[in-house]
Design a protein around this motif. Structure first.
Motif, PDB file in Angstrom:
ATOM      1  N   ARG A  47       1.378  -1.008   0.002  1.00 36.67           N
ATOM      2  CA  ARG A  47       0.364  -0.036  -0.323  1.00 36.67           C
ATOM      3  C   ARG A  47       0.595   1.323  -0.035  1.00 36.67           C
ATOM      4  O   ARG A  47       0.582   1.855  -1.157  1.00 36.67           O
ATOM      5  CB  ARG A  47      -1.131  -0.142   1.199  1.00 36.67           C
ATOM      6  N   ASN A  48       1.887   1.649   0.802  1.00 38.21           N
ATOM      7  CA  ASN A  48       2.563   2.180   1.291  1.00 38.21           C
ATOM      8  C   ASN A  48       3.239   2.992   0.418  1.00 38.21           C
ATOM      9  O   ASN A  48       3.644   3.997  -0.041  1.00 38.21           O
ATOM     10  CB  ASN A  48       3.216   2.641   2.633  1.00 38.21           C
ATOM     11  N   PHE A  49       4.533   1.839   0.194  1.00 41.14           N
ATOM     12  CA  PHE A  49       5.400   1.547  -1.315  1.00 41.14           C
ATOM     13  C   PHE A  49       4.683   2.056  -2.733  1.00 41.14           C
ATOM     14  O   PHE A  49       5.347   3.116  -3.481  1.00 41.14           O
ATOM     15  CB  PHE A  49       6.516   0.592  -0.758  1.00 41.14           C
TER      16      PHE A  49
ATOM     17  N   THR B  25       2.392  12.595   9.151  1.00 43.08           N
ATOM     18  CA  THR B  25       1.572  12.465   8.581  1.00 43.08           C
ATOM     19  C   THR B  25       1.786  10.957   8.604  1.00 43.08           C
ATOM     20  O   THR B  25       0.776  10.068   8.100  1.00 43.08           O
ATOM     21  CB  THR B  25       0.369  12.886   6.963  1.00 43.08           C
ATOM     22  N   GLY B  26       2.690  11.313   6.810  1.00 46.15           N
ATOM     23  CA  GLY B  26       3.181   9.385   6.720  1.00 46.15           C
ATOM     24  C   GLY B  26       3.634   8.338   7.540  1.00 46.15           C
ATOM     25  O   GLY B  26       3.355   7.126   7.357  1.00 46.15           O
ATOM     26  N   VAL B  27       4.829   9.126   8.498  1.00 46.35           N
ATOM     27  CA  VAL B  27       5.309   7.754   9.401  1.00 46.35           C
ATOM     28  C   VAL B  27       4.413   7.658  10.842  1.00 46.35           C
ATOM     29  O   VAL B  27       4.509   6.747  11.142  1.00 46.35           O
ATOM     30  CB  VAL B  27       6.515   8.402   9.829  1.00 46.35           C
ATOM     31  N   ILE B  28       4.391   9.179  11.746  1.00 44.39           N
ATOM     32  CA  ILE B  28       3.615   8.971  12.864  1.00 44.39           C
ATOM     33  C   ILE B  28       2.452   8.490  12.719  1.00 44.39           C
ATOM     34  O   ILE B  28       1.863   7.828  14.145  1.00 44.39           O
ATOM     35  CB  ILE B  28       3.836  10.105  13.327  1.00 44.39           C
ATOM     36  N   SER B  29       1.238   9.543  11.789  1.00 45.50           N
ATOM     37  CA  SER B  29       0.338   8.476  11.249  1.00 45.50           C
ATOM     38  C   SER B  29       0.175   7.249  10.976  1.00 45.50           C
ATOM     39  O   SER B  29      -0.001   6.063  10.749  1.00 45.50           O
ATOM     40  CB  SER B  29      -0.483  10.034  10.717  1.00 45.50           C
TER      41      SER B  29
ATOM     42  N   THR C 109      -6.100   3.180  -1.168  1.00 52.07           N
ATOM     43  CA  THR C 109      -5.076   4.331  -1.294  1.00 52.07           C
ATOM     44  C   THR C 109      -4.542   4.759  -1.579  1.00 52.07           C
ATOM     45  O   THR C 109      -5.178   5.758  -1.336  1.00 52.07           O
ATOM     46  CB  THR C 109      -3.246   2.828  -1.467  1.00 52.07           C
ATOM     47  N   VAL C 110      -4.506   5.002  -3.000  1.00 53.03           N
ATOM     48  CA  VAL C 110      -4.052   6.304  -2.943  1.00 53.03           C
ATOM     49  C   VAL C 110      -5.023   7.188  -3.370  1.00 53.03           C
ATOM     50  O   VAL C 110      -5.371   8.644  -2.850  1.00 53.03           O
ATOM     51  CB  VAL C 110      -3.747   6.771  -5.059  1.00 53.03           C
ATOM     52  N   LEU C 111      -6.380   7.295  -3.962  1.00 58.31           N
ATOM     53  CA  LEU C 111      -7.362   7.964  -4.241  1.00 58.31           C
ATOM     54  C   LEU C 111      -8.214   8.101  -3.193  1.00 58.31           C
ATOM     55  O   LEU C 111      -8.717   9.337  -2.579  1.00 58.31           O
ATOM     56  CB  LEU C 111      -8.660   7.183  -5.183  1.00 58.31           C
ATOM     57  N   PRO C 112      -8.465   7.299  -2.096  1.00 51.72           N
ATOM     58  CA  PRO C 112      -8.794   7.640  -1.226  1.00 51.72           C
ATOM     59  C   PRO C 112      -7.836   9.010   0.083  1.00 51.72           C
ATOM     60  O   PRO C 112      -8.322   9.640   0.737  1.00 51.72           O
ATOM     61  CB  PRO C 112      -8.868   6.649  -0.336  1.00 51.72           C
ATOM     62  N   TYR C 113      -7.309   9.555   0.223  1.00 52.13           N
ATOM     63  CA  TYR C 113      -6.470   9.794   0.550  1.00 52.13           C
ATOM     64  C   TYR C 113      -6.319  10.908   0.227  1.00 52.13           C
ATOM     65  O   TYR C 113      -5.936  12.018   0.343  1.00 52.13           O
ATOM     66  CB  TYR C 113      -4.564   9.203   0.632  1.00 52.13           C
ATOM     67  N   ILE C 114      -6.377  11.301  -1.421  1.00 53.89           N
ATOM     68  CA  ILE C 114      -6.228  12.081  -1.782  1.00 53.89           C
ATOM     69  C   ILE C 114      -8.080  12.937  -2.429  1.00 53.89           C
ATOM     70  O   ILE C 114      -7.613  13.949  -1.252  1.00 53.89           O
ATOM     71  CB  ILE C 114      -6.434  12.214  -3.087  1.00 53.89           C
TER      72      ILE C 114
ATOM     73  N   THR D 267       2.647  12.886   2.143  1.00 51.90           N
ATOM     74  CA  THR D 267       2.863  11.634   2.708  1.00 51.90           C
ATOM     75  C   THR D 267       3.255  10.745   2.703  1.00 51.90           C
ATOM     76  O   THR D 267       4.080   9.567   3.432  1.00 51.90           O
ATOM     77  CB  THR D 267       1.157  11.969   3.717  1.00 51.90           C
ATOM     78  N   PHE D 268       2.928   9.955   1.254  1.00 49.53           N
ATOM     79  CA  PHE D 268       3.156   8.495   0.774  1.00 49.53           C
ATOM     80  C   PHE D 268       5.240   8.849   0.260  1.00 49.53           C
ATOM     81  O   PHE D 268       5.683   7.787   0.784  1.00 49.53           O
ATOM     82  CB  PHE D 268       2.769   8.279  -0.085  1.00 49.53           C
ATOM     83  N   LEU D 269       5.867  10.362   0.281  1.00 47.89           N
ATOM     84  CA  LEU D 269       7.525  10.100   0.279  1.00 47.89           C
ATOM     85  C   LEU D 269       7.771   9.445   1.676  1.00 47.89           C
ATOM     86  O   LEU D 269       9.454   8.922   1.289  1.00 47.89           O
ATOM     87  CB  LEU D 269       7.378  11.479  -0.104  1.00 47.89           C
ATOM     88  N   PHE D 270       7.201   9.591   2.144  1.00 46.06           N
ATOM     89  CA  PHE D 270       7.693   9.404   3.846  1.00 46.06           C
ATOM     90  C   PHE D 270       6.640   8.267   3.862  1.00 46.06           C
ATOM     91  O   PHE D 270       7.815   7.206   4.963  1.00 46.06           O
ATOM     92  CB  PHE D 270       7.334  10.294   5.288  1.00 46.06           C
ATOM     93  N   ALA D 271       5.647   7.949   3.896  1.00 47.04           N
ATOM     94  CA  ALA D 271       5.410   6.316   4.314  1.00 47.04           C
ATOM     95  C   ALA D 271       5.757   5.495   3.543  1.00 47.04           C
ATOM     96  O   ALA D 271       6.453   4.239   3.968  1.00 47.04           O
ATOM     97  CB  ALA D 271       3.446   6.263   3.955  1.00 47.04           C
ATOM     98  N   GLY D 272       5.989   5.368   2.310  1.00 48.03           N
ATOM     99  CA  GLY D 272       6.847   4.765   1.021  1.00 48.03           C
ATOM    100  C   GLY D 272       8.187   4.023   1.774  1.00 48.03           C
ATOM    101  O   GLY D 272       8.244   3.223   2.364  1.00 48.03           O
ATOM    102  N   PRO D 273       9.040   4.458   1.705  1.00 52.35           N
ATOM    103  CA  PRO D 273      10.253   4.143   2.550  1.00 52.35           C
ATOM    104  C   PRO D 273      10.265   3.586   4.165  1.00 52.35           C
ATOM    105  O   PRO D 273      10.754   2.779   3.990  1.00 52.35           O
ATOM    106  CB  PRO D 273      11.239   5.430   2.309  1.00 52.35           C
TER     107      PRO D 273
END
Length: 296
Positions: free
Chosen positions: A50-52, A83-87, A235-240, A196-202
């Motif tokens: 999902r995240n990566f 948003t990406g890591v802590i949440s 994943t992507v659409l609902p966050y958008i 958010t995903f640039l942090f959550a992915g890695p």
């Protein structure tokens, strides 16, 4: 100004529709997750996908469409770490661990304490009014989630550690609305989602426990389309959509409206997986819908 007028002013129809659409798309996640798990993916594999996968898709699209979303100030990176890591990452880790220690119904209900956290934090941080209308909507959606998730079905497993982790999942889940509001004060909703995903992915590769099943599962070509559905539609659409709605709706109201997610999840199970429709489930659905309508 009356409370009704104030509510209508602060909850534009388009923004509400974006939040409800986001909740609905999160709610159908079972369509993808069940097939992926049947194909050999573990729950932690799905977190990574999902995240990566979300990061890769968004980065590819905006590298071609609009590179301006990648330009943010260094001092604002803390909001996207939030948003990406802590949440996103920490709520997922707490939630899956809670599911191992407690019954799934217990884990689900503890996760949906998130709107309560958002309402309290919003009142403290931004003096967002805690109205009778909002409290009634919060109560109705919480009761609805309890009924929909089957908390009173019996045979539940509960541990103290599991409860603390479940509450942690709800708290970290709530923090997306908090950090997101800070970020939206400086950037548009699309920039916030991308970062958010640039942090959550890695972070998902580093922090989520490793699994021996991800490689072999991804080697199956028939799983790629399902994984793509998970990444795009749940994943992507609902966050958008949620972040777009959050830019125009108070965080407390947005989080309460997102409680539509378990209702859609329950209906998905009934329609696609032949799960039974109990009286409690029906009552829970009505409670959540009533809570959402009250906020309008």
């Amino acid at each position: 100004m009356s409370e009704t007028t104030e509510t209508q002013k602060n909850t534009p129809l388009g923004a509400c529709a974006s939040i409800l659409l986001a909740a609905a798309l999160w709610g159908i996640i079972g369509l993808w997750n069940r097939r992926l798990m049947a194909g050999g993916f573990s729950p932690t594999d799905i977190v990574v996908v999902r995240n990566f996968g979300g990061m890769a898709l968004l980065a590819a699209i905006f590298a071609i469409k609009d590179r301006s979303v990648f330009r943010v100030k260094r001092e604002h990176l803390k909001y996207f770490f939030g948003t990406g890591v802590i949440s996103v990452i920490l709520f997922t880790m707490c939630y899956f661990t809670c599911q191992k220690l407690c019954s799934l119904a217990v884990a689900s209900i503890l996760l949906y304490t998130a709107p309560s956290f958002v309402v309290v934090l919003s009142a403290v941080l931004w003096k967002e009014p805690v109205t009778k209308r909002k409290l009634l909507a919060l109560l109705l959606t919480l009761v609805g989630c309890v009924l929909v998730c089957g908390l009173f079905s019996g045979g539940l497993t509960v541990t103290l550690t599991g409860i603390l982790l479940g509450l942690g999942a709800g708290f970290f889940y709530a923090l997306y609305s908090v950090f997101g509001r800070y970020a939206l004060a400086h950037y548009d909703s699309m920039t916030v989602t991308v970062w958010t995903f640039l942090f959550a992915g890695p972070a998902s590769l580093v922090l989520v426990p490793g699994s021996r099943t991800l490689g072999p599962a991804l080697a199956r070509p028939d799983m790629w389309l399902t994984a793509a559905g998970l990444v795009v539609f749940s994943t992507v659409l609902p966050y958008i959509f949620y972040t777009k709605g959050l830019s125009r709706v108070e965080p407390g109201k947005a989080s309460i409206m997102a409680s539509l997610e378990p209702v859609v999840a329950a209906l998905t199970g009934i329609l696609f997986f032949d799960e039974p429709m109990s009286a409690a489930t029906g009552a829970g659905i009505l409670c959540v819908l009533a809570g959402v309508v009250i906020l309008r």
